[in-house]
Design an enzyme around this catalytic site. Structure first.
Site, PDB file in Angstrom:
ATOM      1  N   GLY A 117      37.359  33.526  44.959  1.00  0.00           N
ATOM      2  CA  GLY A 117      37.082  34.250  43.972  1.00  0.00           C
ATOM      3  C   GLY A 117      35.612  34.371  43.281  1.00  0.00           C
ATOM      4  N   LYS A 118      35.322  35.385  42.584  1.00  0.00           N
ATOM      5  CA  LYS A 118      34.097  34.971  41.896  1.00  0.00           C
ATOM      6  C   LYS A 118      34.027  36.227  40.770  1.00  0.00           C
ATOM      7  CE  LYS A 118      30.436  32.004  41.773  1.00  0.00           C
ATOM      8  NZ  LYS A 118      30.377  30.826  42.220  1.00  0.00           N
TER       9      LYS A 118
END
Ligand code: NAD
Length: 428
Positions: A117-118
């Site tokens: 994720g980011k």
């Protein structure tokens, strides 16, 4: 069936610098080489979940400003999403998508039980007071509350976010949950559930894989010369641990200049010089050098550890290092890959080279959930073991399938995530 080194095609210069297109070009090459079927390609190529939030913040002067933030969970096939949050004026959803997918591949290459994720917020942190940054961070966390958590998505620091930012996120999440939940983020202060060794982890991990590469190429570590771009968390720590271990750091390149000493820079003194003057230039124990000249010096190891897109199809032919250790995320564009390959440069790709950070983040998450904290030696030893195993896995894969290290790392990662998805099946 395996295809040998399919080329990464990127059409125009703008496209070359779009990290999402670079990520997709490498994904497509690896998927093609693995012979992944169309359905699996679609699953792996698309982010699992994307959230855009508009974040109202009361500024110090009484005005209200609205900032846009993102959180992209690329994959949760192998575990909770994992990845940093960056604050910068030029954050885009495409960039966050690319970075989220790199986290999926990075966690798979290192065999950590995480997806990728980011997150990011479009803002200029230099123009915001501490109070404004705190309100921005807390409101962003509140708007993300249902989408993050120790079993869901575990953020961490990235560009312009730090331990303090993570402490605010942890506190906001905990206040909403009604109890203290340290495992919701990593990269926290050690006094608040952070892990020993986290600050140095990415730079130390770079050193571990460089040592493996030197051994592989038969280069003596005692005489190995190193050039590092970026003297921040990754580059500064890599310089520190490598010089302590006896490497010769002949040049450091920063945004405002470069310093050079053919006998090796005294990194401790350079750190003190930067603390006092705010810059690495005019260092007494070295000579100032043009930034480009330093970056393209003939050397054993080059560590780009500043930002993305510094090695492109326009300058890759000028690299004169035997080993390229990608400390930054995406320092090389996909269009530059074949040039490095043709030059015979031993590339340690970012999804392997800078994975020491997420590895110790994983240890932090484990320690928080156990409520039992390890000493620094144990953290460093376990990180080193994972980095060495990952390096060996990638190199063995490259040799077995006769592809370069980057393609091997992507193929290995895609294969592992695809396998997890096959085992789980498609829920309907
Ligand atoms: P940082 O802000 O601490 O350090 C970056 C350094 O690079 C700064 O000193 C900055 O002045 C310098 N810099 C900026 N532009 C430059 C240029 N054009 N030329 C030379 N130097 C320049 O950031 P960081 O945490 O060290 O991250 C650097 C890169 O590593 C990013 O791509 C990040 O996503 C990646 N990364 C970081 C970690 C981590 O644990 N911090 C982990 C994995 C990957």
């Amino acid at each position: 069936m395996l295809v040998e080194n399919p080329p990464f095609h990127v059409a125009t210069e703008d496209a070359e610098l779009n990290p999402l297109l670079s990520a997709e070009a490498r994904f497509d090459a690896a998927a093609q080489a693995l012979g992944l079927d169309d359905g699996m390609r679609k699953v792996l190529r698309s982010p699992s979940r994307e959230l855009t939030v508009n974040i109202p913040v009361l500024l110090d002067d009484g005005r209200i400003e609205v900032f846009t933030g993102y959180r992209v969970q690329h994959s949760i096939a192998r575990g909770p999403a994992k990845g940093g949050i960056r604050y910068a004026p030029d954050v885009t959803l495409d960039e966050v998508r690319a970075l989220a997918s790199w986290m999926t591949w990075k966690c798979a290459v290192t065999n950590l039980p995480f997806g990728g994720g980011k997150g990011g917020i479009i803002c200029d942190p230099a123009l915001l007071s501490q109070g404004e940054l705190e309100r921005l961070t807390r409101r962003y966390t509140a708007q993300l509350y249902e989408f993050i958590g120790p079993e869901i998505d575990v953020p961490a620091p990235d560009m312009n976010t730090n331990e303090q930012t993570m402490a605010w996120i942890m506190d906001t999440y905990s206040m909403r949950a009604g109890h203290t939940q340290t495992a919701v983020v990593t990269g926290k202060p050690v006094d608040l559930g952070g892990s020993r060794g986290r600050t140095e982890a990415t730079g130390r991990g770079c050193m571990v894989v460089v040592e493996q590469a030197l051994r592989k190429l038969g280069i003596d570590r005692a005489s190995a010369r190193v050039v590092i771009q970026g003297f921040g968390n990754v580059g500064g720590m890599a310089a520190k641990v490598m010089s302590r271990a006896g490497f010769k750091i002949i040049a450091i390149v920063e945004w405002d200049g470069a310093v050079y000493n053919e006998n090796g820079l005294d990194i401790r003194a350079l750190t003190e010089h930067r603390r006092q003057t705010g810059s690495i230039v005019d260092f007494a124990d070295g000579v100032n050098m043009d930034r480009e000249e330093a970056f393209f010096l003939e050397t054993d190891v080059l560590v780009p550890a500043a930002k993305e897109n510094v090695i492109t199809s326009h300058n890759a032919h000028r690299i004169r290092a035997k080993i390229l250790c990608e400390g930054a995320n995406g320092p090389t564009t996909a269009a530059a890959d074949p040039i490095l390959h043709d030059k015979g440069i031993f590339v340690i790709p970012d999804i392997l080279a800078n994975a020491g950070g997420v590895t110790v983040s994983y240890f932090e998450w484990v320690q928080d959930r156990m409520g039992y904290f390890w000493n620094e030696q144990l953290v460093n030893d376990r990180m080193e073991e994972i980095m060495i195993n990952s390096f060996r896995d990638v190199v063995a894969y490259a040799e077995k399938h006769r592809v370069d290290n980057r393609l091997a790392a992507y193929m290995l990662a895609l294969d592992r995530v695809a396998f997890a998805i096959k085992l789980r099946g498609i829920y309907a």
